[in-house]
Motif scaffolding. Structure first.
Motif, PDB file in Angstrom:
ATOM      1  N   ALA A 284      -4.580  -5.909  -1.434  1.00  0.00           N
ATOM      2  CA  ALA A 284      -5.225  -6.771  -1.645  1.00  0.00           C
ATOM      3  C   ALA A 284      -4.380  -7.731  -2.303  1.00  0.00           C
ATOM      4  CB  ALA A 284      -6.170  -6.312  -2.462  1.00  0.00           C
ATOM      5  N   ASN A 285      -4.028  -9.362  -2.609  1.00  0.00           N
ATOM      6  CA  ASN A 285      -3.810  -9.816  -3.304  1.00  0.00           C
ATOM      7  C   ASN A 285      -2.267 -10.271  -3.200  1.00  0.00           C
ATOM      8  OD1 ASN A 285      -6.359 -10.345  -5.265  1.00  0.00           O
ATOM      9  ND2 ASN A 285      -5.777  -9.527  -6.916  1.00  0.00           N
TER      10      ASN A 285
ATOM     11  N   ARG B 172      -5.252  -2.112  -7.963  1.00  0.00           N
ATOM     12  CA  ARG B 172      -6.112  -2.047  -6.765  1.00  0.00           C
ATOM     13  C   ARG B 172      -5.629  -1.815  -5.265  1.00  0.00           C
ATOM     14  NH1 ARG B 172      -5.281  -7.185  -8.203  1.00  0.00           N
ATOM     15  NH2 ARG B 172      -7.200  -7.642  -9.246  1.00  0.00           N
ATOM     16  N   ASN B 173      -4.159  -1.440  -5.535  1.00  0.00           N
ATOM     17  CA  ASN B 173      -3.757  -1.300  -3.779  1.00  0.00           C
ATOM     18  C   ASN B 173      -3.446   0.090  -3.851  1.00  0.00           C
ATOM     19  OD1 ASN B 173      -3.907  -3.589  -2.385  1.00  0.00           O
ATOM     20  ND2 ASN B 173      -2.834  -4.590  -3.807  1.00  0.00           N
TER      21      ASN B 173
ATOM     22  N   ARG C 292      -3.361   2.804  -0.842  1.00  0.00           N
ATOM     23  CA  ARG C 292      -3.066   1.861   0.826  1.00  0.00           C
ATOM     24  C   ARG C 292      -1.769   1.929   0.680  1.00  0.00           C
ATOM     25  NH1 ARG C 292      -6.612  -2.839  -0.522  1.00  0.00           N
ATOM     26  NH2 ARG C 292      -8.481  -2.383   0.101  1.00  0.00           N
TER      27      ARG C 292
ATOM     28  N   THR D 150      -2.804  -5.367  -9.552  1.00  0.00           N
ATOM     29  CA  THR D 150      -2.139  -5.224  -8.175  1.00  0.00           C
ATOM     30  C   THR D 150      -1.825  -3.917  -7.475  1.00  0.00           C
ATOM     31  OG1 THR D 150      -1.455  -7.670  -8.551  1.00  0.00           O
ATOM     32  CG2 THR D 150      -0.747  -6.335  -5.877  1.00  0.00           C
TER      33      THR D 150
END
Length: 75
Positions: free
Chosen positions: A7-8, A46-47, A50, A43
């Motif tokens: 994401a982003n 958020r990830n 993953r 960032t």
């Protein structure tokens, strides 16, 4: 492919991550990605689920995979 999985992170940031890794070696911790211009702690957080970091090695006791030997035709 990074931009598709994170994401982003678009193509420009993905290229920056790859370029940084080529110049400095693998990221040892996920947090090390914040050293890349355009990648901040938000960032990374958020990830986090993953991403992986570190040097990948073979588990102990497992020999490296080799191609199966070809059979020799009989005469």
């Amino acid at each position: 492919m990074l931009e598709q999985g994170l994401a982003n992170v678009g193509p420009r940031r993905a290229e920056a991550i790859v370029a940084y890794r080529r110049q400095h070696g693998p990221f040892l911790r996920v947090e090390d990605l914040t050293r890349v211009k355009g990648i901040g702690t938000a960032t990374v957080e958020r990830n986090r689920q993953r991403m992986t970091a570190g040097i990948r090695t073979m588990p102990a006791g497992e020999p490296p995979r080799k191609e199966a030997p070809r059979s020799v035709p009989r005469r």
